[in-house]
Structure formats: structure tokens, C-alpha cells
Design a protein around this motif. Structure first.
Motif, PDB file in Angstrom:
ATOM      1  N   SER A  69       6.880  43.989 -10.877  1.00 47.61           N
ATOM      2  CA  SER A  69       5.793  44.177 -11.840  1.00 47.61           C
ATOM      3  C   SER A  69       4.444  43.788 -11.247  1.00 47.61           C
ATOM      4  N   ILE A  70       4.483  43.062 -10.124  1.00 45.14           N
ATOM      5  CA  ILE A  70       3.261  42.638  -9.435  1.00 45.14           C
ATOM      6  C   ILE A  70       3.261  43.273  -8.052  1.00 45.14           C
ATOM      7  N   ASP A  71       2.087  43.537  -7.533  1.00 37.01           N
ATOM      8  CA  ASP A  71       1.954  44.155  -6.218  1.00 37.01           C
ATOM      9  C   ASP A  71       2.696  43.344  -5.165  1.00 37.01           C
ATOM     10  N   VAL A  72       3.571  44.006  -4.407  1.00 34.86           N
ATOM     11  CA  VAL A  72       4.356  43.289  -3.395  1.00 34.86           C
ATOM     12  C   VAL A  72       3.530  42.872  -2.199  1.00 34.86           C
ATOM     13  N   SER A  73       2.276  43.283  -2.128  1.00 30.21           N
ATOM     14  CA  SER A  73       1.425  42.848  -1.011  1.00 30.21           C
ATOM     15  C   SER A  73       0.930  41.420  -1.206  1.00 30.21           C
ATOM     16  N   VAL A  74       1.287  40.791  -2.329  1.00 29.00           N
ATOM     17  CA  VAL A  74       0.939  39.392  -2.582  1.00 29.00           C
ATOM     18  C   VAL A  74       2.222  38.606  -2.699  1.00 29.00           C
ATOM     19  N   TRP A  75       2.276  37.449  -2.013  1.00 29.58           N
ATOM     20  CA  TRP A  75       3.531  36.679  -2.070  1.00 29.58           C
ATOM     21  C   TRP A  75       3.351  35.388  -2.840  1.00 29.58           C
ATOM     22  N   GLU A  76       2.664  34.440  -2.276  1.00 30.75           N
ATOM     23  CA  GLU A  76       2.555  33.140  -2.914  1.00 30.75           C
ATOM     24  C   GLU A  76       1.149  32.604  -2.724  1.00 30.75           C
ATOM     25  N   PHE A  94      10.151  43.601   0.541  1.00 38.41           N
ATOM     26  CA  PHE A  94       9.359  42.459   0.145  1.00 38.41           C
ATOM     27  C   PHE A  94       9.906  41.928  -1.173  1.00 38.41           C
ATOM     28  N   LEU A  95      10.037  40.608  -1.288  1.00 38.97           N
ATOM     29  CA  LEU A  95      10.494  40.017  -2.538  1.00 38.97           C
ATOM     30  C   LEU A  95       9.368  40.034  -3.561  1.00 38.97           C
ATOM     31  N   CYS A  96       9.740  40.091  -4.833  1.00 46.19           N
ATOM     32  CA  CYS A  96       8.735  40.066  -5.894  1.00 46.19           C
ATOM     33  C   CYS A  96       7.999  38.724  -5.861  1.00 46.19           C
ATOM     34  N   PRO A  97       6.675  38.714  -6.037  1.00 45.16           N
ATOM     35  CA  PRO A  97       5.888  37.488  -5.842  1.00 45.16           C
ATOM     36  C   PRO A  97       6.127  36.396  -6.867  1.00 45.16           C
ATOM     37  N   ASN A  98       6.683  36.701  -8.008  1.00 41.98           N
ATOM     38  CA  ASN A  98       6.843  35.708  -9.068  1.00 41.98           C
ATOM     39  C   ASN A  98       7.964  34.743  -8.704  1.00 41.98           C
ATOM     40  N   LEU A 135      21.580  38.836  -2.780  1.00 39.57           N
ATOM     41  CA  LEU A 135      21.455  39.743  -1.640  1.00 39.57           C
ATOM     42  C   LEU A 135      20.225  39.388  -0.818  1.00 39.57           C
ATOM     43  N   LEU A 136      20.411  39.242   0.490  1.00 43.09           N
ATOM     44  CA  LEU A 136      19.317  39.043   1.435  1.00 43.09           C
ATOM     45  C   LEU A 136      19.403  40.144   2.484  1.00 43.09           C
ATOM     46  N   ILE A 137      18.301  40.841   2.697  1.00 46.55           N
ATOM     47  CA  ILE A 137      18.253  41.921   3.675  1.00 46.55           C
ATOM     48  C   ILE A 137      17.458  41.441   4.876  1.00 46.55           C
ATOM     49  N   GLU A 138      18.102  41.400   6.016  1.00 42.08           N
ATOM     50  CA  GLU A 138      17.447  40.897   7.224  1.00 42.08           C
ATOM     51  C   GLU A 138      16.257  41.788   7.578  1.00 42.08           C
ATOM     52  N   PRO A 139      15.092  41.197   7.853  1.00 42.22           N
ATOM     53  CA  PRO A 139      13.910  42.011   8.166  1.00 42.22           C
ATOM     54  C   PRO A 139      14.054  42.731   9.497  1.00 42.22           C
ATOM     55  N   LEU A 140      13.380  43.880   9.589  1.00 41.61           N
ATOM     56  CA  LEU A 140      13.423  44.646  10.827  1.00 41.61           C
ATOM     57  C   LEU A 140      12.656  43.951  11.938  1.00 41.61           C
ATOM     58  N   ALA A 141      11.617  43.196  11.584  1.00 39.94           N
ATOM     59  CA  ALA A 141      10.837  42.435  12.568  1.00 39.94           C
ATOM     60  C   ALA A 141      11.012  40.950  12.287  1.00 39.94           C
ATOM     61  N   TRP A 142      11.399  40.181  13.319  1.00 41.33           N
ATOM     62  CA  TRP A 142      11.658  38.754  13.142  1.00 41.33           C
ATOM     63  C   TRP A 142      10.354  37.983  13.257  1.00 41.33           C
ATOM     64  N   SER A 143       9.386  38.385  12.451  1.00 41.12           N
ATOM     65  CA  SER A 143       8.086  37.710  12.427  1.00 41.12           C
ATOM     66  C   SER A 143       7.342  38.196  11.196  1.00 41.12           C
ATOM     67  N   GLY A 144       6.262  37.492  10.846  1.00 40.02           N
ATOM     68  CA  GLY A 144       5.408  37.946   9.776  1.00 40.02           C
ATOM     69  C   GLY A 144       5.910  37.586   8.386  1.00 40.02           C
ATOM     70  N   VAL A 145       5.351  38.287   7.393  1.00 40.78           N
ATOM     71  CA  VAL A 145       5.590  37.966   5.992  1.00 40.78           C
ATOM     72  C   VAL A 145       7.042  38.196   5.602  1.00 40.78           C
ATOM     73  N   GLN A 146       7.648  39.280   6.073  1.00 35.69           N
ATOM     74  CA  GLN A 146       9.040  39.560   5.726  1.00 35.69           C
ATOM     75  C   GLN A 146       9.968  38.452   6.207  1.00 35.69           C
ATOM     76  N   LEU A 147       9.702  37.928   7.382  1.00 37.41           N
ATOM     77  CA  LEU A 147      10.512  36.823   7.894  1.00 37.41           C
ATOM     78  C   LEU A 147      10.332  35.583   7.022  1.00 37.41           C
ATOM     79  N   HIS A 148       9.096  35.275   6.657  1.00 32.35           N
ATOM     80  CA  HIS A 148       8.827  34.120   5.799  1.00 32.35           C
ATOM     81  C   HIS A 148       9.580  34.239   4.489  1.00 32.35           C
ATOM     82  N   GLN A 149       9.549  35.428   3.876  1.00 28.58           N
ATOM     83  CA  GLN A 149      10.229  35.624   2.601  1.00 28.58           C
ATOM     84  C   GLN A 149      11.747  35.516   2.757  1.00 28.58           C
ATOM     85  N   PHE A 150      12.271  36.078   3.830  1.00 28.91           N
ATOM     86  CA  PHE A 150      13.716  36.022   4.068  1.00 28.91           C
ATOM     87  C   PHE A 150      14.193  34.578   4.200  1.00 28.91           C
TER      88      PHE A 150
END
Length: 269
Positions: A76-83, A99-103, A118-133
Motif C-alpha cells: 500500500s506504500i511505495d516500495v522505494s521507501v523502507w524505514e 522489496f518488502l513492504c515498508p510498514n 518466505l524469504l527470497i534471496e536477493p539477486l545482488a548481495w549488496s544494497g537495499v535488498q540485502l538489508h531487507q533480506f
């Protein structure tokens, strides 16, 4: 404060402890996130490949599993924002992946209602996707929702040198995502409790606060240098301790094979 090497700030409530029972929560599998598709992938039909899980794949999985799964694939919130209002950098925003939902409050509520997450391993082991994972992995340990990790490149998990992650998580190739409803439906109650108990042990021993994370880092360095661990002090036995006499047991026949489906890591050879 101490910043965790896992990519985020350590939990403030390190004393939180979930209940092992009831074994099964309202949802068998939970997930709350949204897929970001790059321009190159938008023209391709969604399907599981060796390195990617699409929205189409999880939608089909939700359709087959019915109400047992709670896979929320639209935020419901833009996935380009995390925390804390931190936006995803432009270079990271162009990477395909989940990307996980920011809420965070909603994520926490979802974890507490899901037996597995469910956790989906990020394609790149760096950046925001890694932090969320990694943050989601820690939250699973904290709230007792057993992580089910769909692996792509099989990156090393945190402190893998001293932690046996196979005893607390289920790790599957990404190509086996369509089988999750069958795999999870065949997990025994005792196995779920064993996974959840190990999740609690890992959280309380290695990740629950600044002191535990610091001690884990020291142990990793000690392990790499080959230094012996501090010897355990023998417990003092009081005079009131009574050692019972050995009990003789009559051997009973037992079934040779008790598990109908043993892909989970607790019973793998």
C-alpha cells in the motif's frame, strides 16, 4: 548504539520472547512484499528460472494453497521507501528483485501470524535488498516464524562459520517455489517446534542485543585464528544431589522410517 554487521540497527527490545505453542499459527506461510521488474524483464513472461521468482509464480502458489498461505504481493506504500523515510538509491531501484513492504508494524504482525515466512534471496548481495533480506531473517528468529529461504546464488548467511542455519531455516532452490504448498503441508508438528526452538536459541544467543552480537564477532575471529574457546567451569555439586540408579529399558520394535517427506533440513542426509 552498536550497528549490526547484518546491515541494520540492532533490536531495541532484546528481551522479547515468543511462545513455542501453538505449533501452527493462522497462516502456514506468510509474505508481504512487492516485485520490482527492470525494463529488460517487463517484456518476458513471469516464470521461475534458476535465479528469479516472479509475481506470477507466487500468485499461482497462493491460488493452489488457498487460505493456508498469506502472500501479499502488493504494498500500500511505495516500495522505494523502507524505514525512517530512507529512499532506495536510483542505481538500486533499477535492479530487479523483491522489496518488502515498508510498514514494519504490519510486517511484525504478519510474522507473528505465520508458521513459516518466505524469504527470497536477493539477486545482488549488496544494497537495499540485502538489508531487507537480513532484517527479515532476524525478525523471523525474533518472532518465531520459521524462515523458508528461496536460494538463487547460495550466498553465505550471517556468521555461517559458527551457526548451523540448516537447523533453524528451510533452504530451497528458487526453482522449487511451486512445490512449497506440498513441502510445508508435510512438515510434522515436532519438526516445526524443533525449528522454532532453534530460532529462539539463535536469537537469544547471537543476535538479541549489542553484547551478544559483539560476543559472536569475537567468536568468529577466534574461530578463524584457531584459538581454543574458554573452558567451561565445572558445576559445584551439593550434598543434596541424589544420583538415581540406572533404569533398565526393554527394547521395543520401532518403525524404520517415520517421515513421509524428508526434504526439510532436519532429516536430510
Amino acid at each position: 548504539c552498536l550497528v549490526s554487521p547484518l546491515g541494520g540497527r540492532l533490536a531495541d527490545d532484546s528481551t522479547h520472547s515468543f511462545k513455542l505453542l501453538p505449533v501452527f499459527r493462522p497462516f502456514l506461510l506468510g509474505f508481504c512484499g512487492q516485485e520490482h521488474v527492470s525494463e529488460k524483464l517487463k517484456s518476458r513472461p513471469g516464470s521461475v528460472s534458476g535465479h528469479f521468482v516472479s509475481t506470477h509464480d507466487l500468485t499461482e502458489l497462493q491460488r493452489r494453497a488457498g487460505d493456508e498461505f498469506s502472500l501479499q504481493l502488493k504494498c500500500s506504500i511505495d516500495v522505494s521507501v523502507w524505514e525512517d523515510g530512507v529512499a532506495v538509491p536510483e542505481a538500486q531501484d533499477k535492479l530487479p528483485g523483491w522489496f518488502l513492504c515498508p510498514n514494519r508494524a504490519r510486517q511484525r504482525d504478519h510474522l507473528m501470524k505465520s508458521t513459516f515466512t518466505l524469504l527470497i534471496e536477493p539477486l545482488a548481495w549488496s544494497g537495499v535488498q540485502l538489508h531487507q533480506f537480513l532484517q527479515q531473517l532476524l525478525d523471523c528468529l525474533r518472532y518465531g516464524s520459521v524462515p523458508v529461504i528461496l536460494r538463487t546464488f547460495s550466498y553465505a548467511l550471517p556468521f555461517e562459520e559458527v551457526i548451523d542455519w540448516s537447523q533453524a531455516t528451510m533452504m530451497l532452490p528458487a526453482a522449487r517455489a511451486p512445490e512449497l504448498n506440498f513441502i510445508l503441508a508435510n512438515i510434522y508438528e515436532d519438526d516445526v517446534v524443533a525449528y522454532r526452538r532453534q530460532c529462539r536459541f539463535l536469537w537469544e544467543t547471537y543476535f538479541s542485543g549489542a553484547r551478544t552480537v559483539a560476543m559472536t564477532l569475537v567468536n568468529v575471529v577466534r574461530h578463524r585464528l584457531g584459538l581454543p574457546a574458554h573452558p567451561l567451569q565445572p558445576a559445584a555439586l551439593g550434598h543434596h544431589l541424589v544420583i538415581p540408579a540406572p533404569i533398565s529399558y526393554t527394547p521395543l520394535p520401532s518403525p524404520v522410517f517415520q517421515q513421509n517427506f524428508t526434504y526439510d533440513s532436519l532429516h536430510r542426509w
